[in-house]
Design an enzyme around this catalytic site. Sequence first.
Site, PDB file in Angstrom:
ATOM      1  N   SER A 147      40.732  35.857 -14.458  1.00  0.00           N
ATOM      2  CA  SER A 147      41.800  34.983 -13.975  1.00  0.00           C
ATOM      3  C   SER A 147      43.082  35.250 -14.774  1.00  0.00           C
ATOM      4  CB  SER A 147      41.344  33.530 -14.074  1.00  0.00           C
ATOM      5  OG  SER A 147      42.159  32.694 -13.294  1.00  0.00           O
ATOM      6  N   ARG A 217      44.721  18.668 -12.087  1.00  0.00           N
ATOM      7  CA  ARG A 217      43.453  19.339 -12.326  1.00  0.00           C
ATOM      8  C   ARG A 217      42.547  19.268 -11.095  1.00  0.00           C
ATOM      9  NH1 ARG A 217      40.696  23.292 -15.034  1.00  0.00           N
ATOM     10  NH2 ARG A 217      38.640  22.608 -15.698  1.00  0.00           N
ATOM     11  N   ASP A 323      35.768  34.276  -3.810  1.00  0.00           N
ATOM     12  CA  ASP A 323      36.977  33.852  -4.526  1.00  0.00           C
ATOM     13  C   ASP A 323      38.155  33.876  -3.561  1.00  0.00           C
ATOM     14  OD1 ASP A 323      39.169  33.475  -6.195  1.00  0.00           O
ATOM     15  OD2 ASP A 323      38.624  35.069  -7.600  1.00  0.00           O
ATOM     16  N   HIS A 356      36.146  31.328  -7.228  1.00  0.00           N
ATOM     17  CA  HIS A 356      36.867  31.912  -8.359  1.00  0.00           C
ATOM     18  C   HIS A 356      36.126  31.692  -9.682  1.00  0.00           C
ATOM     19  CE1 HIS A 356      40.199  33.327 -10.721  1.00  0.00           C
ATOM     20  NE2 HIS A 356      40.300  32.189 -11.355  1.00  0.00           N
ATOM     21  N   ASP A 357      35.492  30.559  -9.833  1.00  0.00           N
ATOM     22  CA  ASP A 357      34.784  30.249 -11.081  1.00  0.00           C
ATOM     23  C   ASP A 357      33.578  31.147 -11.337  1.00  0.00           C
ATOM     24  OD1 ASP A 357      36.345  28.357 -12.257  1.00  0.00           O
ATOM     25  OD2 ASP A 357      35.074  26.637 -11.768  1.00  0.00           O
TER      26      ASP A 357
END
Lengths: 375, 375
Positions: A147, A217, A323, A356-357
């Site tokens: 990232s 967040r 992602d 993405h994580d």
Amino acid sequence: MSVQNASRVLTLPDSLPLDSGDALEGAVIAYESYGELSPAKDNAILVCHALTGDQYLASDHPVTGKPGWWERMVGPGKPIDTNRFHVICANVIGSCMGSTGPASNAPDGRPYAMRFPVITIRDMVRGQISLLDGLGIERLHAVVGGSMGGMQALSLAANFPDRAARVLAIATTARHSAQNIAFHEVGRQAIMADPAWAGGDYYAQDQRPDAGLSVARMAAHITYLSEAGLTEKFGRRLQQRADGSAGAKSFGFDADFQVESYLRYQGSGFTRRFDANSYLYITRAMDYFDLAEEFSSDGRSGHLGNAFAGTTARFCLISFDSDWLYPTAESRHVVHALNASGAPVSFVELSAPFGHDSFLLDVPALDRVVAGFLE
Amino acid sequence: MSVQNASRVLTLPDSLPLDSGDALEGAVIAYESYGELSPAKDNAILVCHALTGDQYLASDHPVTGKPGWWERMVGPGKPIDTNRFHVICANVIGSCMGSTGPASNAPDGRPYAMRFPVITIRDMVRGQISLLDGLGIERLHAVVGGSMGGMQALSLAANFPDRAARVLAIATTARHSAQNIAFHEVGRQAIMADPAWAGGDYYAQDQRPDAGLSVARMAAHITYLSEAGLTEKFGRRLQQRADGSAGAKSFGFDADFQVESYLRYQGSGFTRRFDANSYLYITRAMDYFDLAEEFSSDGRSGHLGNAFAGTTARFCLISFDSDWLYPTAESRHVVHALNASGAPVSFVELSAPFGHDSFLLDVPALDRVVAGFLE
């Protein structure tokens, strides 16, 4: 938020020049390291962290007490093997875990707050290079990041082409897209809309812009997960009631659905370990990131290949099929530019359900690719 | 926000029962209509609006002065041809353009605010049916809607199977996914985090939760557009400066990128025409929407086919390839259920670059499919 027990801190001897034209005087870099540095200082791996990450790569986080964010990847016998490598991870400038950022005191003894200069990914990398200079490490065995960490890895390769022999960039991009910028702007607006933000001057207040930071967040967190992953993890399942009974719709605004409760938890937990102004500055740095533009003649447009013209490193790019924040096409774009500049590069799109994580989670194929590339 | 100049208003003679077990007494439905109703009352088309839509389908919006939201689709000689059809569009209950919602006065003379009952999509449809009863329209030529309007169209077909001969559902779903719920929850938290929201009791205040509502709108707006559409429309282009010169990075937190400026404009414009509490209630209704669940024996899980067991209508489903909010798979899921229950259904995925918002924009193929289906 200033962490006093950061185990290692380097105060830069020189002023740190910034892309804005400003400079940071007396900047501090807080970092952690794992594994022994060889006498020849040729076994160092720099790991760069993501937006909300920190230097606690493979050791407990001093605020949350949780294990390091990449413990599954970094340690003795692990893919980034601390029996062989000296692994360094530094808190980026602009962040809030010991390196100089908006919560740090300016030379006048008061917190910078919004007087902190706007920084770029390249400025963060300048900080990393200054740290390596301070540690006497001339050339890294590898620079590694996922990232925003991957952005730093690419920027380091482009701007300091002799400083790393290998560049491993995971789930990343060479430039922030309109959609990426849009999501960050929502987060920034959420923070700035919070009256407790107070123009950034909240450090002496009782109240901090936790509500705004929490919303920021939450919005960002959705982009880190895949739709399929969310469906598998939560679907439309309802929360269990306090008495343990199976959930039912409340016909109210409590967190009926498990996914709502999860997001609220992610949002509020985040405010306990992160500074809202740092969130503003670091998202801004990411939005400004466009490696081709940096290496263009007019500062506007350019060929990404130019960025890698001077490189002597080997590259490895990894993307994940689920992602949607930095999709595979972004990695491919980097790979094509590296091909055009003749750099050796391998690329793999891994299949993983976590969006993405995925780079932070249990993806055995990722471990194998990382270990193989670093050999 | 209560619109006094809504041209047509029906006060329901009976109390409106709600899924929560509550009921609305003396509810008002504000609506617009276009084209003549035939003497046999058999040429009516009900158009259901989306989350932030309203009854101003094909006439200027009284607050913004802008053209109706579907003027390109509805009018003389247009795909929904008001020379042939009597087209009705009603503000959904829970909204804020004249129909009863949280901003309306409760029987005690004060605004409902958060005392307004939590409603469902089916409750909105009950309001639509009550309106049709009031107008003496037994059976619609068609019920039509995009996004939340499509949910209402499907719910009407399932719950009132004799009331519509045709059902046209565009860019919609039979149930809200975890990701859909997550984005809505971010919006609700943004509103509720705004101190001016004041637990919903802001109607007598000078200040309204505009900051929170604006952030909610910005986050939602990203989901209405495609990544490719955002890239084409804005990319990483910078704002022109006030003096007309080409933009440059400000190294500050102004809206440097055009996409930031656009989002801020969308957010702030929205607050001038929409009520924050309505946003809470309507997103909640959408999150609760799960048509299969409504028709299950245990109220939890069920086969969507059951919902359409009693239908006598013809269906048409339309999705857009760039819609990631309600992707094609959601429409396909509905089509399979209709197939299972033996209902005549046609389905098309259209190619359009605008993401979810495609149903509102210039997509000539959409016009053709709509016109063809309504013949």
